[in-house]
Write an enzyme that holds these catalytic residues in place. Sequence first.
Site, mmCIF file in Angstrom:
data_model
loop_
_atom_site.group_PDB
_atom_site.id
_atom_site.type_symbol
_atom_site.label_atom_id
_atom_site.label_comp_id
_atom_site.label_asym_id
_atom_site.label_seq_id
_atom_site.Cartn_x
_atom_site.Cartn_y
_atom_site.Cartn_z
ATOM 1 N N GLY A 49 -37.645 16.487 70.175
ATOM 2 C CA GLY A 49 -36.319 16.066 70.607
ATOM 3 C C GLY A 49 -35.334 16.066 69.456
ATOM 4 O O GLY A 49 -35.562 16.696 68.419
ATOM 5 N N GLU A 85 -41.130 16.744 66.188
ATOM 6 C CA GLU A 85 -40.591 18.110 66.107
ATOM 7 C C GLU A 85 -39.120 18.010 66.505
ATOM 8 O O GLU A 85 -38.780 17.968 67.680
ATOM 9 C CB GLU A 85 -41.366 19.013 67.060
ATOM 10 C CG GLU A 85 -41.370 20.454 66.587
ATOM 11 C CD GLU A 85 -40.593 21.354 67.500
ATOM 12 O OE1 GLU A 85 -39.480 21.762 67.069
ATOM 13 O OE2 GLU A 85 -41.043 21.649 68.607
ATOM 14 N N CYS A 129 -35.857 25.788 69.297
ATOM 15 C CA CYS A 129 -35.613 25.080 68.026
ATOM 16 C C CYS A 129 -35.735 26.052 66.872
ATOM 17 O O CYS A 129 -35.244 25.782 65.787
ATOM 18 C CB CYS A 129 -36.481 23.854 67.855
ATOM 19 S SG CYS A 129 -38.073 23.998 68.524
HETATM 20 C C1 UN1 Z 1 -39.385 25.217 70.426
HETATM 21 O O1 UN1 Z 1 -38.362 25.867 70.369
HETATM 22 O O2 UN1 Z 1 -39.368 23.979 70.685
HETATM 23 O O3 UN1 Z 1 -41.749 29.898 67.729
HETATM 24 C C2 UN1 Z 1 -40.718 25.833 70.296
HETATM 25 C C3 UN1 Z 1 -41.214 29.885 68.831
HETATM 26 C C4 UN1 Z 1 -42.019 29.419 70.016
HETATM 27 C C5 UN1 Z 1 -42.008 27.938 70.140
HETATM 28 C C6 UN1 Z 1 -40.661 27.308 70.030
HETATM 29 N N1 UN1 Z 1 -43.363 29.902 69.887
HETATM 30 O O4 UN1 Z 1 -40.059 30.241 68.985
#
Ligand code: UN1
Length: 543
Positions: A269, A291, A325
């Site tokens: 989050g 995360e 993310c």
């Molecule tokens: C996320 O964006 O919370 O590396 C996870 C990546 C994906 C996971 C992203 N395997 O972009």
Amino acid sequence: MMLSRRALSFQGPTFSLRRAAAVRALSSRASAILSELDIPTTATEVPGVYDGAWKGSGEILESKCPTTGEVLAHVQSATPQEVQQTLEKSREAHKTIRTMPAPKRGEVLRQVREALAAKRDVLGALVSLEMGKIKTEGVGEVQEFVDICDYGVGLSRMMNGRVVASERPGHTIYELPNPLGVVGVLTAFNFPVAVYGWNFSLSFAAGNATVWKPSPSTPLCGIAVTRIIAGVLERNGIPGAASSLLAGGKDVGLGIVNSEDVPLVSFTGSEAVGREVGKAVQGRFGKTILELGGNNASIVMSDADLSMALPAIYFGAVGTAGQRCTTTRRLYVHRDIAPRVLEELTRLYGTVRVGDPLDGRTLLGPLHTAQAVSTYGAAVDRLRSSGAEILTGGERYNDGALSGGHFVKPTIAVPKNPQPSSASEIWRTETFAPILNVAVFDELEQAIEWNNSVPQGLSSSLWTRDIRNVGRWLGPEGSDTGIVNVNVGTSGAEIGAAFGGNKSTGWGRESGGDAWKQYVRWSACTVNFSDAAPLAQGVDFSG
Ligand code: UN1
């Protein structure tokens, strides 16, 4: 602090107390997907709580399609009592699974893997329908869950401890992993399937019961995945509360975070909410995996192979409509190639096919919520008012077919000041939308300094063919992020390595690598096989 999807995952602004109309009238597009996943399509409300039985008498969540605005379901969330009852059931379930041999748990995970793979396509479609990412990415996300199940199966035969040499004769020291108990997993809307997979497969292989609170705006993904896992658990005579579901908003999240019965909380989050979760769990001496924000940069050297770099940057910045993310949010380009890179990237942006994420030709789906569109708009306004040059994008799509959804144009901007420290808000804030900020550099050292000068530390990537640049980038003077790539974009990590970021991203690690070691309690066990009981360090207490 801007409201990102990460805050939504916890605070649940999509709450609606309004009761649904007597009958749900779903589009055929939605009802085909939901019925294939055994989600009731005619009931007025869908239970969002599972602890071996389906229920939910709390507030009603609204699951809304970000593409069309259609209400997909009203979902019953958990009351505070149901949160406590579910945690109690999970504690009981843990007692059943903690004594199963780990490879037997691995066998159950293998069956979960098979059950998920059988539904890969339709589950991927549900991700597209409810979250808004394009189909290939929705299916890819389910694949990520399948992959981590495979990993968990293997892990179930090699969650090894250690035998340590003792300084005392006839003594042996064992470092042993045992299950923790109940693991709480709070996930975000943007990966409504895979992130639970990363946690569940490791947690289950380690012998824990897992309690999942999905984002309040993607409860159907949580329900569909839990139904699939529950079927496998039932066939194996394992209590369903080994993988519980608690749909809900902030109060449900707090119920898990504050419970003494949850020794480990894994939270995805916002930095703001993650800080509160971290303090609350630390305050009761629990463990966290956090995360949080990502603000990821790609650096392109003048010797880079642009035929690889440009498509990767395009995917990194525009893929998932900028809602990973790991999305590329900053681009640092060497002066010698800057005009060409910007021209070709702008041209690529012009080719993006926008539309229904369930249409196989679409590359750009909607943002997840109306709030995300406002956040995008505010970021663009800030760029404009600070004198940035907008090379492309900077506005929403308003054409007929797209007007029902949250569609925005992918944006490339060149802020007036390339220094992250002085133009702080623009460079240092994660905006969860497809906005790529660009700056031009002369020396790699300068680009690395810019890369490292933001609070977040999730992912970064360097494009070069010079091995000396690679050495600098990967070494002690190099990138300070948790994921550091070379000739690979910032997003799209595989499950085998630990996934997570440093600094304000929270230092958490999930998925592969040594991440499993956090899902167990470690004991250092000294065993005396001899007939004497000497003290360590030669201490003599005989008087
Ligand atoms: C996320 O964006 O919370 O590396 C996870 C990546 C994906 C996971 C992203 N395997 O972009």
